[in-house]
Design a protein around this motif. Structure first.
Motif, PDB file in Angstrom:
ATOM      1  N   PRO A 257       0.826  -1.212   0.000  1.00 58.70           N
ATOM      2  CA  PRO A 257       0.000   0.000   0.000  1.00 58.70           C
ATOM      3  C   PRO A 257       0.862   1.265   0.000  1.00 58.70           C
ATOM      4  O   PRO A 257       1.873   1.343   0.696  1.00 58.70           O
ATOM      5  CB  PRO A 257      -0.789  -0.121   1.311  1.00 58.70           C
ATOM      6  N   GLY A 258       0.443   2.217  -0.828  1.00 54.01           N
ATOM      7  CA  GLY A 258       1.149   3.485  -0.877  1.00 54.01           C
ATOM      8  C   GLY A 258       2.078   3.653  -2.056  1.00 54.01           C
ATOM      9  O   GLY A 258       2.538   4.762  -2.336  1.00 54.01           O
ATOM     10  N   ILE A 259       2.359   2.555  -2.773  1.00 52.69           N
ATOM     11  CA  ILE A 259       3.202   2.703  -3.956  1.00 52.69           C
ATOM     12  C   ILE A 259       2.398   3.356  -5.069  1.00 52.69           C
ATOM     13  O   ILE A 259       1.170   3.293  -5.098  1.00 52.69           O
ATOM     14  CB  ILE A 259       3.777   1.354  -4.440  1.00 52.69           C
ATOM     15  N   ASN A 260       3.092   3.986  -5.993  1.00 52.09           N
ATOM     16  CA  ASN A 260       2.470   4.552  -7.187  1.00 52.09           C
ATOM     17  C   ASN A 260       2.689   3.594  -8.353  1.00 52.09           C
ATOM     18  O   ASN A 260       3.701   2.881  -8.397  1.00 52.09           O
ATOM     19  CB  ASN A 260       3.075   5.915  -7.510  1.00 52.09           C
ATOM     20  N   THR A 261       1.774   3.575  -9.284  1.00 53.97           N
ATOM     21  CA  THR A 261       1.891   2.656 -10.413  1.00 53.97           C
ATOM     22  C   THR A 261       1.717   3.392 -11.734  1.00 53.97           C
ATOM     23  O   THR A 261       1.008   4.391 -11.817  1.00 53.97           O
ATOM     24  CB  THR A 261       0.847   1.524 -10.328  1.00 53.97           C
ATOM     25  N   VAL A 262       2.374   2.853 -12.759  1.00 56.11           N
ATOM     26  CA  VAL A 262       2.236   3.347 -14.128  1.00 56.11           C
ATOM     27  C   VAL A 262       2.082   2.129 -15.030  1.00 56.11           C
ATOM     28  O   VAL A 262       2.949   1.243 -15.040  1.00 56.11           O
ATOM     29  CB  VAL A 262       3.464   4.165 -14.566  1.00 56.11           C
ATOM     30  N   CYS A 263       1.004   2.069 -15.774  1.00 54.16           N
ATOM     31  CA  CYS A 263       0.772   0.967 -16.705  1.00 54.16           C
ATOM     32  C   CYS A 263       1.098   1.449 -18.119  1.00 54.16           C
ATOM     33  O   CYS A 263       0.410   2.322 -18.659  1.00 54.16           O
ATOM     34  CB  CYS A 263      -0.672   0.486 -16.627  1.00 54.16           C
ATOM     35  N   VAL A 264       2.148   0.892 -18.698  1.00 53.49           N
ATOM     36  CA  VAL A 264       2.565   1.303 -20.042  1.00 53.49           C
ATOM     37  C   VAL A 264       3.419   0.204 -20.658  1.00 53.49           C
ATOM     38  O   VAL A 264       4.137  -0.514 -19.949  1.00 53.49           O
ATOM     39  CB  VAL A 264       3.349   2.636 -20.014  1.00 53.49           C
ATOM     40  N   ASP A 265       3.334   0.051 -21.961  1.00 55.13           N
ATOM     41  CA  ASP A 265       4.205  -0.847 -22.713  1.00 55.13           C
ATOM     42  C   ASP A 265       5.466  -0.072 -23.068  1.00 55.13           C
ATOM     43  O   ASP A 265       5.433   0.858 -23.876  1.00 55.13           O
ATOM     44  CB  ASP A 265       3.489  -1.331 -23.973  1.00 55.13           C
ATOM     45  N   LEU A 266       6.581  -0.432 -22.458  1.00 57.90           N
ATOM     46  CA  LEU A 266       7.826   0.305 -22.680  1.00 57.90           C
ATOM     47  C   LEU A 266       8.365   0.144 -24.100  1.00 57.90           C
ATOM     48  O   LEU A 266       9.276   0.873 -24.488  1.00 57.90           O
ATOM     49  CB  LEU A 266       8.887  -0.142 -21.669  1.00 57.90           C
ATOM     50  N   GLY A 267       7.806  -0.778 -24.853  1.00 56.56           N
ATOM     51  CA  GLY A 267       8.186  -0.895 -26.256  1.00 56.56           C
ATOM     52  C   GLY A 267       7.606   0.205 -27.124  1.00 56.56           C
ATOM     53  O   GLY A 267       8.003   0.360 -28.285  1.00 56.56           O
ATOM     54  N   ASP A 268       6.694   0.980 -26.568  1.00 57.02           N
ATOM     55  CA  ASP A 268       6.053   2.100 -27.272  1.00 57.02           C
ATOM     56  C   ASP A 268       6.690   3.397 -26.782  1.00 57.02           C
ATOM     57  O   ASP A 268       6.412   3.859 -25.681  1.00 57.02           O
ATOM     58  CB  ASP A 268       4.552   2.083 -26.984  1.00 57.02           C
ATOM     59  N   TRP A 269       7.532   3.992 -27.612  1.00 51.31           N
ATOM     60  CA  TRP A 269       8.313   5.175 -27.219  1.00 51.31           C
ATOM     61  C   TRP A 269       7.414   6.341 -26.826  1.00 51.31           C
ATOM     62  O   TRP A 269       7.607   6.975 -25.794  1.00 51.31           O
ATOM     63  CB  TRP A 269       9.243   5.573 -28.362  1.00 51.31           C
ATOM     64  N   GLU A 270       6.426   6.626 -27.669  1.00 45.34           N
ATOM     65  CA  GLU A 270       5.567   7.793 -27.414  1.00 45.34           C
ATOM     66  C   GLU A 270       4.727   7.591 -26.153  1.00 45.34           C
ATOM     67  O   GLU A 270       4.585   8.508 -25.338  1.00 45.34           O
ATOM     68  CB  GLU A 270       4.657   8.057 -28.617  1.00 45.34           C
ATOM     69  N   ALA A 271       4.173   6.396 -25.978  1.00 44.14           N
ATOM     70  CA  ALA A 271       3.366   6.127 -24.791  1.00 44.14           C
ATOM     71  C   ALA A 271       4.207   6.197 -23.520  1.00 44.14           C
ATOM     72  O   ALA A 271       3.747   6.695 -22.483  1.00 44.14           O
ATOM     73  CB  ALA A 271       2.707   4.753 -24.911  1.00 44.14           C
TER      74      ALA A 271
END
Length: 244
Positions: A52-66
């Motif tokens: 609890p308390g962590i921040n999250t980011v959901c992204v495909d790192l293979g997508d440069w722009e995203a």
């Protein structure tokens, strides 16, 4: 050993499973503020319940722009673990363009991009920092059917050294850890064949594969000020494989 990670802000890629997930858990337990990055939202959701308390980011790192858009607003980060990776295993004569593209996009290009974002922020703040790249023993030894994977990890080792050279004057340390086979889901998928596993184990003086904790402990040490004079290194966590 007290590592002094409490209150530091760390970003971990490939945080949904395996080494990345355990690294997030260990950093959280040490009192660090963690940003966990994964392409799988369900993994991040379960990780938040555990930490609890962590921040999250959901992204495909293979997508440069995203990736650029997703990480633009994460705020100041002191510590970075570039752990996200894919392992597409093909015999050399059967290597495909698609395998090359996805492997280099995630295993190398994303390391460059994420590290640039974090390092530029550190430099702008005049703050010291530490980056750990999760490489592999495959960066330094040829393994059958690992042509693309070995190539990406060999490139990562040299990238680590160049990053250390250029970022050192800004008080940013950069190191790599180079594990042997680790029994993560990816490790199990690629090394579950007993005959294949035995051939590897016979080349490891300690006679066993690594546990996730062995790698995580090495990562945390390299992130901490306890390793304050170490940069540009590639640390084997391999039971002696690279010594043979």
């Amino acid at each position: 050993m007290e590592l002094g990670l409490a209150g530091r802000r760390a970003l971990v890629t490939g945080a949904g499973k395996g080494i990345g997930r355990s690294t997030v858990q260990a950093l959280h337990a040490a009192g660090a503020q963690v940003v966990a990055v994964s392409r799988t939202q369900a993994d991040l959701d379960s990780l938040v319940r555990e930490c609890p308390g962590i921040n999250t980011v959901c992204v495909d790192l293979g997508d440069w722009e995203a990736t650029e858009q997703a990480l633009h607003g994460v705020g100041p980060v002191d510590l970075l673990v570039n752990n996200a990776a894919v392992a597409v295993l093909q015999p050399f004569l059967e290597i495909t363009k698609e395998a090359c593209d996805v492997s280099f996009d995630v295993n190398l290009r994303a390391v460059i991009q994420v590290s640039q974002i974090m390092a530029k922020s550190l430099i702008a703040r005049g703050a010291p920092g530490a980056i750990v790249n999760v490489s592999s023993q495959a960066s330094q030894r040829a393994l059958a059917n690992h042509g693309v994977y070995c190539s990406t990890k060999g490139a990562m080792d040299m990238l680590t050294k160049v990053m250390a050279l250029e970022l050192g004057p800004h008080k940013i340390r950069v190191n790599a850890v180079n594990p042997t086979v680790v029994m993560t889901p990816m490790g199990q998928a690629n090394w579950s064949d007993p005959q294949k596993a035995r051939a590897m184990l016979d080349r490891i003086p300690l006679g066993r594969f690594a546990e996730v904790g062995h790698v995580v402990d090495s990562i945390l040490f390299l992130l901490s000020d306890r390793s304050g004079m170490i940069t540009g290194s590639t640390l084997p966590v391999d039971g002696g494989f690279l010594a043979t």
